[in-house]
Write an enzyme that holds these catalytic residues in place. Structure first.
Site, PDB file in Angstrom:
ATOM      1  N   ASP A  10       2.760   4.490   5.320  1.00  0.00           N
ATOM      2  CA  ASP A  10       2.534   3.908   6.641  1.00  0.00           C
ATOM      3  C   ASP A  10       2.466   2.379   6.580  1.00  0.00           C
ATOM      4  O   ASP A  10       2.422   1.711   7.610  1.00  0.00           O
ATOM      5  CB  ASP A  10       1.288   4.486   7.320  1.00  0.00           C
ATOM      6  CG  ASP A  10       0.098   4.639   6.391  1.00  0.00           C
ATOM      7  OD1 ASP A  10       0.166   4.145   5.238  1.00  0.00           O
ATOM      8  OD2 ASP A  10      -0.905   5.254   6.794  1.00  0.00           O
ATOM      9  N   HIS A  11       2.464   1.823   5.367  1.00  0.00           N
ATOM     10  CA  HIS A  11       2.582   0.384   5.150  1.00  0.00           C
ATOM     11  C   HIS A  11       3.980   0.071   4.631  1.00  0.00           C
ATOM     12  O   HIS A  11       4.665   0.943   4.091  1.00  0.00           O
ATOM     13  CB  HIS A  11       1.583  -0.099   4.098  1.00  0.00           C
ATOM     14  CG  HIS A  11       0.151   0.058   4.458  1.00  0.00           C
ATOM     15  ND1 HIS A  11      -0.677  -1.010   4.739  1.00  0.00           N
ATOM     16  CD2 HIS A  11      -0.633   1.168   4.542  1.00  0.00           C
ATOM     17  CE1 HIS A  11      -1.893  -0.566   4.990  1.00  0.00           C
ATOM     18  NE2 HIS A  11      -1.890   0.739   4.881  1.00  0.00           N
ATOM     19  N   ASP A  42      -3.758  -5.064   0.516  1.00  0.00           N
ATOM     20  CA  ASP A  42      -4.152  -4.515   1.808  1.00  0.00           C
ATOM     21  C   ASP A  42      -5.555  -5.025   2.093  1.00  0.00           C
ATOM     22  O   ASP A  42      -6.524  -4.541   1.519  1.00  0.00           O
ATOM     23  CB  ASP A  42      -4.096  -2.990   1.751  1.00  0.00           C
ATOM     24  CG  ASP A  42      -4.539  -2.342   3.046  1.00  0.00           C
ATOM     25  OD1 ASP A  42      -4.947  -3.061   3.982  1.00  0.00           O
ATOM     26  OD2 ASP A  42      -4.502  -1.089   3.127  1.00  0.00           O
ATOM     27  N   ASN A  70      -7.025  -4.828   5.007  1.00  0.00           N
ATOM     28  CA  ASN A  70      -7.643  -4.092   6.109  1.00  0.00           C
ATOM     29  C   ASN A  70      -8.279  -5.055   7.105  1.00  0.00           C
ATOM     30  O   ASN A  70      -9.415  -4.874   7.553  1.00  0.00           O
ATOM     31  CB  ASN A  70      -8.673  -3.093   5.575  1.00  0.00           C
ATOM     32  CG  ASN A  70      -8.055  -1.736   5.277  1.00  0.00           C
ATOM     33  OD1 ASN A  70      -7.325  -1.182   6.104  1.00  0.00           O
ATOM     34  ND2 ASN A  70      -8.331  -1.201   4.098  1.00  0.00           N
ATOM     35  N   ASN A 127       0.883  -1.172   0.000  1.00  0.00           N
ATOM     36  CA  ASN A 127       0.000   0.000   0.000  1.00  0.00           C
ATOM     37  C   ASN A 127       0.919   1.220   0.000  1.00  0.00           C
ATOM     38  O   ASN A 127       1.561   1.522   1.009  1.00  0.00           O
ATOM     39  CB  ASN A 127      -0.919  -0.006   1.221  1.00  0.00           C
ATOM     40  CG  ASN A 127      -1.880   1.173   1.221  1.00  0.00           C
ATOM     41  OD1 ASN A 127      -1.511   2.288   0.866  1.00  0.00           O
ATOM     42  ND2 ASN A 127      -3.120   0.940   1.647  1.00  0.00           N
ATOM     43  N   ASP A 167      -1.631  -6.493   5.691  1.00  0.00           N
ATOM     44  CA  ASP A 167      -1.276  -6.724   4.297  1.00  0.00           C
ATOM     45  C   ASP A 167      -0.895  -8.191   4.145  1.00  0.00           C
ATOM     46  O   ASP A 167      -0.003  -8.685   4.849  1.00  0.00           O
ATOM     47  CB  ASP A 167      -0.108  -5.822   3.894  1.00  0.00           C
ATOM     48  CG  ASP A 167      -0.424  -4.350   4.139  1.00  0.00           C
ATOM     49  OD1 ASP A 167      -0.989  -3.709   3.241  1.00  0.00           O
ATOM     50  OD2 ASP A 167      -0.116  -3.867   5.260  1.00  0.00           O
TER      51      ASP A 167
END
Length: 259
Positions: free
Chosen positions: A249-250, A150, A152, A7, A220
């Site tokens: 941030d990933h 991703d 989530n 991501n 992820d």
């Protein structure tokens, strides 16, 4: 073959980071999520210069997914079937020729679903239901199939720095986990958990010093059909990229396969 998902949190903001990583690591296939770009604005020239073929399924300002591959694309499919009214760009799939046949790589950006008391959570659950139908159809092909991106979704308490605080969030609650378990029960293998039982994260929020405190979560994933799982050699999380300048941030998570 090295196949990774990342991501990127906005391709325009993160292009230098992506190019640096591609130059250093040279993965064979990469799925990007949250490119936040229409197809026409995606910086394909810079990526093609590194030897990658590029296919995108973009959307202005939000969502968007892309596949980068050193192999030519035999087929490309865009969008998750099952709802013609769904205009969100969250899935792109490529088929590639490898020695002994083909490998199918599907890159997704699964809806976040928060806040759970809004229409976003039912949308997430319906999207996951459609994804499971899609995955079942792909499994019927009995070929190497990698469903990555991703998700989530936090699969287990070990995949979260503070399970009690996260429980009830759209990423970590019974309705979401039930659908993820259904995907696993079809025969899809969580690649990381096939090779490691250690606590590892793929996301650290920009807020509250999460990276410094290692307050992360694992959302992820690479999910593998039996034919892909049989060829899995290892999984590596490129945690170092989170410490680069202007990072996502990933971080990338990569599967290494004997294709």
């Amino acid at each position: 073959m090295r196949i990774a998902t990342w991501n990127i949190a906005g391709i325009k903001a993160r292009l230098e980071v992506l190019v640096r990583w591609l130059e250093e690591e040279k993965p064979d296939i990469v799925g990007l999520q949250e490119i936040k770009s229409v197809d026409e604005s995606f910086p394909r020239t810079e990526i093609e210069a590194l030897g990658y073929n590029v296919e995108t399924h973009g959307q202005k300002s939000w969502n968007g997914v892309a596949l980068l591959s050193k192999l030519p694309f035999d087929e490309v499919h865009r969008g998750l079937p099952g709802d013609d009214t769904d205009e969100q760009a969250r899935l792109i799939e490529g088929v590639f020729s490898v020695e002994g046949g083909a490998v199918r790589v599907c890159n997704i950006y699964l809806p976040n679903g928060n806040p759970v008391d809004t229409e976003k959570f039912p949308y997430k659950l319906k999207w996951m239901d459609r994804l499971n139908v899609f995955a079942e159809q792909r499994l019927a092909l009995e070929e190497p199939f990698i469903l990555m991106g991703d998700f989530n979704l936090i699969p287990q308490p070990i995949d979260c720095h503070a399970p009690d605080k996260w429980w009830g969030d759209a990423l970590f609650r019974p309705e979401s986990l039930e659908r993820f378990r259904k995907l696993q029960n079809m025969g899809m293998t969580d690649a990381l958990r096939a090779v490691s039982s250690e606590q590892q994260f793929t996301f650290w929020d920009y807020q509250a010093g999460a990276w410094r405190r290692n307050a992360g979560i694992r959302i992820d994933h690479l999910m593998l059909s039996p034919q892909a799982a049989d060829r899995l050699d290892d999984v590596h999380i490129h945690k170092d990229t989170r410490d680069w300048e202007k990072p996502s941030d990933h971080v990338p998570i990569e599967g290494r396969f004997s294709f």
